[in-house]
Design a protein around this motif. Structure first.
Motif, PDB file in Angstrom:
ATOM      1  N   ASN A 143       0.581  -1.243  -0.194  1.00 41.32           N
ATOM      2  CA  ASN A 143      -0.029   0.047  -0.134  1.00 41.32           C
ATOM      3  C   ASN A 143       0.899   1.157   0.043  1.00 41.32           C
ATOM      4  O   ASN A 143       1.718   1.282   0.806  1.00 41.32           O
ATOM      5  CB  ASN A 143      -0.868   0.054   1.225  1.00 41.32           C
ATOM      6  N   GLU A 144       0.468   2.147  -1.094  1.00 37.72           N
ATOM      7  CA  GLU A 144       1.423   3.334  -1.012  1.00 37.72           C
ATOM      8  C   GLU A 144       0.720   4.481  -0.081  1.00 37.72           C
ATOM      9  O   GLU A 144      -0.531   4.701  -0.126  1.00 37.72           O
ATOM     10  CB  GLU A 144       1.318   3.868  -2.566  1.00 37.72           C
ATOM     11  N   LEU A 145       1.587   5.522   0.305  1.00 39.93           N
ATOM     12  CA  LEU A 145       1.152   6.634   1.072  1.00 39.93           C
ATOM     13  C   LEU A 145       1.863   7.883   0.367  1.00 39.93           C
ATOM     14  O   LEU A 145       3.070   7.677   0.249  1.00 39.93           O
ATOM     15  CB  LEU A 145       1.421   6.699   2.513  1.00 39.93           C
ATOM     16  N   LEU A 146       1.160   8.810  -0.158  1.00 36.87           N
ATOM     17  CA  LEU A 146       1.387  10.078  -0.799  1.00 36.87           C
ATOM     18  C   LEU A 146       2.279  10.886   0.441  1.00 36.87           C
ATOM     19  O   LEU A 146       1.651  11.180   1.418  1.00 36.87           O
ATOM     20  CB  LEU A 146       0.396  10.984  -1.476  1.00 36.87           C
ATOM     21  N   LEU A 147       3.606  11.327   0.347  1.00 39.92           N
ATOM     22  CA  LEU A 147       4.193  12.172   1.234  1.00 39.92           C
ATOM     23  C   LEU A 147       4.203  13.423   0.803  1.00 39.92           C
ATOM     24  O   LEU A 147       3.798  14.551   1.531  1.00 39.92           O
ATOM     25  CB  LEU A 147       5.771  11.712   1.336  1.00 39.92           C
ATOM     26  N   TYR A 148       4.501  13.875  -0.375  1.00 40.33           N
ATOM     27  CA  TYR A 148       4.469  15.267  -0.930  1.00 40.33           C
ATOM     28  C   TYR A 148       4.440  15.177  -2.460  1.00 40.33           C
ATOM     29  O   TYR A 148       4.776  14.129  -3.058  1.00 40.33           O
ATOM     30  CB  TYR A 148       5.558  16.070  -0.285  1.00 40.33           C
TER      31      TYR A 148
END
Length: 211
Positions: A65-70
């Motif tokens: 699962n991916e998480l957007l940091l910036y």
């Protein structure tokens, strides 16, 4: 080699020495939307300097699962790639073109050399660290203190500001991946925002009406 004319937009960032060296040692590379620019576990030999376009910087958990940091904009570089390059460690992030993008790739050894010898480059690197650190703090605050409907609305508003357009060309699945949730949840919350007349939904695009 990068044509000097392409670097005119960076005169406010760098002195003539750095601009000349970027022109001489930089490599111009283009990426299409959704192309992976750097990946988790990759050995990094160059630092990216974004000429035009947008780049998403993501983290991935053990389940994929991916998480957007910036998101990087024109004139930005990725502080995490800088850290990995200076420490000669493998990448801990994935950078993906959010739209067609042009990047100047700068060799690690030049990045380190300029950092120790040139004030304008050193200031640029240190300011980049500060900006990205603040953005990651904002991401942490969003995860910790905001409900999903609030996170979604903030995500849409951020994209409007980033692209200077109230039309967002993204699917529900793409938004769900950026926010690390399910498409069903995003579709429900988008419909809720549409009922509140804050957005208008169309096929593979969203028009933001109120923010």
């Amino acid at each position: 080699m990068v044509q000097a004319a392409l670097l005119e937009q960076f005169h406010y960032l760098f002195d003539e020495f750095i601009l000349s060296n970027i022109s001489e040692f930089g490599t111009l590379t283009t990426f299409q939307t959704n192309d992976i620019i750097m990946d988790i576990g990759q050995e990094l030999t160059h630092v990216p300097l974004l000429l035009e376009g947008n780049i998403k910087v993501l983290r991935e958990d053990q389940n994929g699962n991916e998480l957007l940091l910036y998101v990087l904009e024109s004139g930005d570089t990725c502080s995490m790639s800088l850290t990995c390059c200076m420490a000669k460690s493998k990448s801990k992030i994935r950078a993906v073109a959010d739209k067609d993008s042009t990047v100047i790739m700068i060799p690690n050894e030049k990045m380190s050399e300029w950092f120790h010898s040139n004030e304008s480059w050193r200031n640029f690197i240190l300011q980049s660290y500060q900006v990205r650190f603040n953005e990651m703090l904002e991401t942490i605050d969003t995860l910790a203190f905001m409900k999903m409907d609030e996170r979604l609305l903030k995500y849409l508003i951020d994209h409007v500001k980033l692209n200077a357009s109230k039309t967002i060309a993204k699917t529900h699945q793409e938004i769900a991946e950026d926010l690390n949730t399910s498409r069903v949840v995003i579709s429900r919350l988008l419909k809720q925002l549409e009922n509140e007349e804050k957005i208008k939904l169309s096929r593979n695009k969203i028009d933001v009406l109120d923010f």
